[in-house]
Design an enzyme around this catalytic site. Structure first.
Site, PDB file in Angstrom:
ATOM      1  CB  ALA A 168     100.388 -54.574  -4.931  1.00 27.43           C
ATOM      2  CE  LYS A 169     104.510 -61.563  -3.448  1.00 31.90           C
ATOM      3  NZ  LYS A 169     103.715 -62.615  -4.084  1.00 31.90           N
ATOM      4  N   GLY A 170     104.027 -57.127  -1.007  1.00 30.93           N
ATOM      5  CA  GLY A 170     104.527 -56.553   0.232  1.00 30.93           C
ATOM      6  C   GLY A 170     105.467 -57.516   0.918  1.00 30.93           C
TER       7      GLY A 170
END
Ligand code: NAD
Length: 423
Positions: free
Chosen positions: A112-114
């Site tokens: 994931a990445k934000g």
């Protein structure tokens, strides 16, 4: 820059960087079309609009993203970055990157990445706290130790991780340390986390030297970037007896063909905040540094440093990628034809996420390990992963980067097939 030497945008686009390698690896694996489609797209991309009262009393709305690429092997894992140039496309690419990185070192996470579009150096601590807390609250139902576990990235730090942990915990009505990693030691952080990426890099570089029969005292190392990753790698390789001949920061490089005294360089940088002016070395540019005669080159600064422009002049035998995406796909082809051995980013800099995994395990156990235990276990993971990728590369006759992707995609694909697609 002339038209002839300009690097095309497509060469340095992060989505292209990850997808071009994914496509080659998927083709070599004969991945069936359905699974190819499934792994190519993220599971979920979330956009949130974050209202924040600034210190002036004015209300400003920021845009934030969280992309969860894959959860086949466990909860998704990946950093949270705060920067003015964050885009959804970039976050999507980085989320996929995390899936492959976690799989290549065989830790039970997806990717994931934000990101939040903002400019932290222009914001006060109070503004950053309100932004972080509201971003976390907006994503509450999508985060959690069993769902998605963020970590620090560009412009985010231990304090921001502590605010995420506290906000999540207040909503959950209980303290949930395992919702995020990269926390302060006082709040469930792990010993050895700060040095983990540099340590992992040192471990794989040492393994590569053994493979090529390079003795540390005869091995010249050049490191671009002297921040968290570069400086720790330099120090640990120096302690192992390697000759670190050049290092750099954003301003310039310093070069001494006889080898730099790394503790003195670190002390100089600590006092002056820059490397420029260090007395026992020549000043060089970052471009010159990459092309120095050496055995190991460690790009540990930023992406797209080795492109089709300078790749033909790279003299290193081994490149150990500390940064994410320092080498473009076009440069890969040139380096491969020049027989340069690349330890690719998803393997070489996976020490950080591996110790993040240890942090998550320790939080869930409520039992914390000594630094020596963390380092020893990190050594086990990095060494085993390096040799698995070397073996895969030799068995399938592909370079180390494609081998890493193939190994990772194969692991995720197996998990997906076993779980099945719930419809
Ligand atoms: P950092 O900010 O601590 O250090 C970056 C260093 O690179 C500094 O010395 C800076 O002066 C230099 N630099 C920045 N831009 C440059 C440029 N254009 N040319 C030359 N030098 C430049 O960052 P870090 O945490 O050491 O991360 C470095 C790279 O490693 C990044 O690509 C990051 O995504 C990647 N990475 C970091 C970690 C981690 O745990 N910190 C984990 C995996 C990957």
């Amino acid at each position: 820059m002339s038209i002839v030497t300009r690097v095309q945008d497509s060469e340095i686009n992060p989505f292209e960087a990850v997808m071009s390698r994914f496509d080659i690896a998927a083709q070599k694996l004969n991945l069936d079309d359905g699974l190819y489609q499934f792994l190519r797209y993220p599971r979920r991309e979330i956009t949130v609009y974050i209202p924040v009262f600034m210190d002036t009393g004015r209300l400003q709305v920021f845009t934030g993203y969280r992309v969860q690429h894959n959860i086949s092997r466990g909860p998704s894992k990946g950093g949270l970055r705060f920067a003015p140039d964050v885009t959804l496309d970039e976050i999507k690419a980085l989320a996929a990157w995390m899936t492959w990185k976690c799989a290549v070192v065989n830790i039970p996470f997806g990717g994931a990445k934000g990101g939040v579009v903002c400019d932290p150096p222009q914001m006060s601590s109070g503004e950053l706290e309100r932004l972080t807390r509201r971003y976390t609250a907006e994503l509450f139902e999508f985060l959690g130790p069993e769902k998605d576990v963020p970590a620090p990235d560009i412009n985010t730090n231990e304090q921001i991780m502590a605010w995420v942990m506290d906000t999540y915990s207040m909503h959950a009505r209980q303290t949930v340390t395992g919702v995020i990693t990269g926390k302060p030691l006082e709040l469930g952080g792990s010993a050895g986390r700060k040095e983990a990426t540099g340590r992992g890099l040192m471990i794989v570089a040492v393994e590569a030297c053994k493979k090529f029969n390079l003795a540390p005292q005869d091995t010249r190392v050049v490191i671009q970037g002297f921040g968290n990753v570069g400086s720790v790698t330099a120090q640990l390789l120096y302690e192992q007896g390697f000759k670190v001949v050049a290092v750099s920061d954003i301003r310039c490089g310093i070069y001494n063909p006889e080898g730099l005294d790394i503790p003195r360089v670190t002390e100089y940088q600590r006092r002056n905040r820059i490397l420029d002016g260090y007395p026992e070395a020549d000043r060089i540019t970052n471009a010159e540094l990459l092309e120095l005669p050496c055995d190991i080159l460690v790009p540990a600064a930023t992406e797209n440093q080795i492109t089709s422009r300078n790749a033909p002049r790279i003299k290193a035998r081994i490149i150990a990628e500390g940064a994410n995406g320092p080498t473009t796909a076009k440069a890969d082809l040139i380096l491969e034809s020049n027989h340069v051995f690349i330890i690719p980013d998803i393997l070489a800099n996976a020490g950080g996420v591996t110790v993040s995994y240890f942090e998550w395990v320790q939080d869930r156990q409520g039992y914390f390990w000594k630094e020596s235990v963390v380092n020893e276990r990190l050594g086990d993971y990095m060494t085993a992963s390096f040799h698995e990728v070397v073996k895969y590369s030799e068995t399938h006759n592909v370079n180390m980067r494609i081998a890493s992707y193939m190994l990772a995609i194969d692991r995720v694909a197996r998990g997906t097939r076993l779980r099945g697609i719930y419809a």
